[in-house]
Design a protein around this motif. Structure first.
Motif, mmCIF file in Angstrom:
data_model
loop_
_atom_site.group_PDB
_atom_site.id
_atom_site.type_symbol
_atom_site.label_atom_id
_atom_site.label_comp_id
_atom_site.label_asym_id
_atom_site.label_seq_id
_atom_site.Cartn_x
_atom_site.Cartn_y
_atom_site.Cartn_z
ATOM 1 N N GLY A 133 -31.963 -58.724 61.341
ATOM 2 C CA GLY A 133 -31.507 -59.878 60.630
ATOM 3 C C GLY A 133 -32.436 -58.993 59.794
ATOM 4 O O GLY A 133 -33.118 -59.447 58.294
ATOM 5 N N ARG A 134 -33.230 -57.970 59.582
ATOM 6 C CA ARG A 134 -34.075 -56.936 58.701
ATOM 7 C C ARG A 134 -33.765 -56.387 58.517
ATOM 8 O O ARG A 134 -33.157 -55.048 58.684
ATOM 9 N N HIS A 135 -33.598 -56.145 56.780
ATOM 10 C CA HIS A 135 -33.466 -54.326 56.096
ATOM 11 C C HIS A 135 -34.428 -53.461 56.856
ATOM 12 O O HIS A 135 -35.929 -54.166 57.058
ATOM 13 N N THR A 136 -33.987 -52.561 56.840
ATOM 14 C CA THR A 136 -34.755 -51.007 57.440
ATOM 15 C C THR A 136 -35.403 -50.667 56.112
ATOM 16 O O THR A 136 -36.653 -49.659 56.485
ATOM 17 N N ALA A 137 -35.326 -50.875 55.149
ATOM 18 C CA ALA A 137 -36.258 -50.544 54.193
ATOM 19 C C ALA A 137 -35.983 -50.973 53.113
ATOM 20 O O ALA A 137 -34.913 -51.529 52.726
ATOM 21 N N PRO A 138 -37.019 -50.686 51.939
ATOM 22 C CA PRO A 138 -36.857 -51.932 50.705
ATOM 23 C C PRO A 138 -35.800 -51.452 49.733
ATOM 24 O O PRO A 138 -34.605 -52.047 49.293
ATOM 25 N N SER A 139 -35.897 -49.760 50.279
ATOM 26 C CA SER A 139 -34.014 -49.201 49.520
ATOM 27 C C SER A 139 -32.279 -50.108 49.809
ATOM 28 O O SER A 139 -31.983 -49.939 49.046
ATOM 29 N N ASN A 140 -32.356 -50.400 50.877
ATOM 30 C CA ASN A 140 -31.400 -51.530 51.766
ATOM 31 C C ASN A 140 -31.752 -52.200 51.217
ATOM 32 O O ASN A 140 -30.093 -52.904 51.414
ATOM 33 N N ALA A 141 -32.168 -53.472 50.918
ATOM 34 C CA ALA A 141 -32.666 -54.429 50.783
ATOM 35 C C ALA A 141 -32.181 -54.319 49.119
ATOM 36 O O ALA A 141 -30.940 -55.256 48.707
ATOM 37 N N ASP A 142 -31.852 -53.759 48.190
ATOM 38 C CA ASP A 142 -31.488 -53.018 47.028
ATOM 39 C C ASP A 142 -30.575 -53.350 47.143
ATOM 40 O O ASP A 142 -29.918 -53.804 45.731
ATOM 41 N N PHE A 143 -30.068 -52.133 48.140
ATOM 42 C CA PHE A 143 -29.189 -51.586 47.575
ATOM 43 C C PHE A 143 -27.857 -53.091 48.520
ATOM 44 O O PHE A 143 -26.618 -53.378 47.661
ATOM 45 N N ASP A 144 -28.275 -53.888 49.090
ATOM 46 C CA ASP A 144 -27.769 -55.038 50.158
ATOM 47 C C ASP A 144 -27.588 -56.035 48.865
ATOM 48 O O ASP A 144 -26.097 -56.675 48.626
ATOM 49 N N ALA A 145 -28.489 -56.092 47.823
ATOM 50 C CA ALA A 145 -28.169 -57.032 47.098
ATOM 51 C C ALA A 145 -27.197 -56.225 45.570
ATOM 52 O O ALA A 145 -26.721 -57.191 45.141
ATOM 53 N N SER A 146 -27.574 -55.568 45.293
ATOM 54 C CA SER A 146 -26.278 -55.419 44.159
ATOM 55 C C SER A 146 -25.103 -54.880 45.077
ATOM 56 O O SER A 146 -24.005 -55.231 43.851
ATOM 57 N N LEU A 147 -24.508 -55.081 45.899
ATOM 58 C CA LEU A 147 -23.497 -55.305 46.904
ATOM 59 C C LEU A 147 -23.063 -56.437 46.954
ATOM 60 O O LEU A 147 -22.093 -56.270 46.341
#
Ligand SMILES: C[S@@+](CC[C@H](N)C(=O)[O-])C[C@H]1O[C@@H](n2cnc3c(N)ncnc32)[C@H](O)[C@@H]1O
Length: 206
Positions: A146-160
């Motif tokens: 349930g946790r992103h492995t990096a802030p950039s992945n959280a941003d990428f997930d939100a953009s997707l």
């Protein structure tokens, strides 16, 4: 994704291909057929196939009919006879079936850029088609517990998810492992890759 003339080019494939190749050789068999799902431009197929053992045939595919000519074009340039003609496969459809028996399945960067049904279809199809011990290799970003492995992945997930609410970075433990277990696949290896990606290697139980 960009285009040179009429052919598309995916710059990320140039950045990630050597790291993926070095791990593919750890997990693919020495002989047999590797089915690639969601080949995209076909640049991975064209890079990997000539560098893999001579006993392997690489079978690219995509659900986008427009991709198939590009895949075959990159393959032709290699002069490698061990790349099969690209075939159209939509893994979100029911009972998708490749044109030959397969020994391993590879899929890069699809399950987060497609509806969840595509991930379920990929994994379910691997459970149906692979022989015992046969690997399914899924490359891309994953969240963990349930946790992103990096802030950039959280941003990428939100953009997707903003582009399409059915897309998004999948959670290994919460999303993927239950579907894999139901398909008769167990996680063989969980390989961290550059740029906060993973190569998840499943294997058909038998
Ligand atoms: C981001 S691209 C990745 C392409 C390539 N694997 C790479 O890493 O560069 C995602 C690909 O998934 C394909 N795709 C999406 N849904 C699919 C489905 N249901 N079945 C098969 N391919 C699918 C798209 O056509 C596209 O080529």
């Amino acid at each position: 994704m960009s285009s040179t003339g009429s052919r598309r080019h995916a710059p990320a494939t140039l950045r990630n291909r050597d790291a993926i190749l070095s791990r593919l050789t750890d997990h693919l068999p020495q002989t047999g057929t590797v089915l690639e799902i969601a080949s995209g431009t076909g640049e991975h197929a064209a890079y990997f196939a000539p560098r893999l053992p001579d006993g392997l045939v690489w079978c690219p595919s995509d659900f986008d009919p427009a991709a198939l000519a590009d895949i075959d074009g990159y393959a032709r340039e290699t002069g490698c006879a061990r790349i099969a003609p690209a075939q159209r496969l939509d893994v979100a459809g029911p009972d998708w079936t490749p044109d030959r028996p397969v020994d391993a399945i590879f899929c890069a960067n699809m399950i987060h850029i497609a509806p969840w049904a595509a991930a379920c279809g990929l994994i379910g199809g691997a459970g149906r088609l692979l022989p015992p011990g046969g690997p399914l290799l899924i490359y891309g970003p994953f969240s963990r517990d349930g946790r992103h492995t990096a802030p950039s992945n959280a941003d990428f997930d939100a953009s997707l998810r903003a582009r399409d609410p059915t897309w998004g970075v999948r959670d290994l433990e919460g999303d993927v492992l239950p579907v894999a277990a139901a398909a008769g696949l167990r996680l063989r290896a969980d390989v961290p890759m550059p740029a906060n990606n993973f190569l998840m290697v499943f294997e058909k139980e038998g």
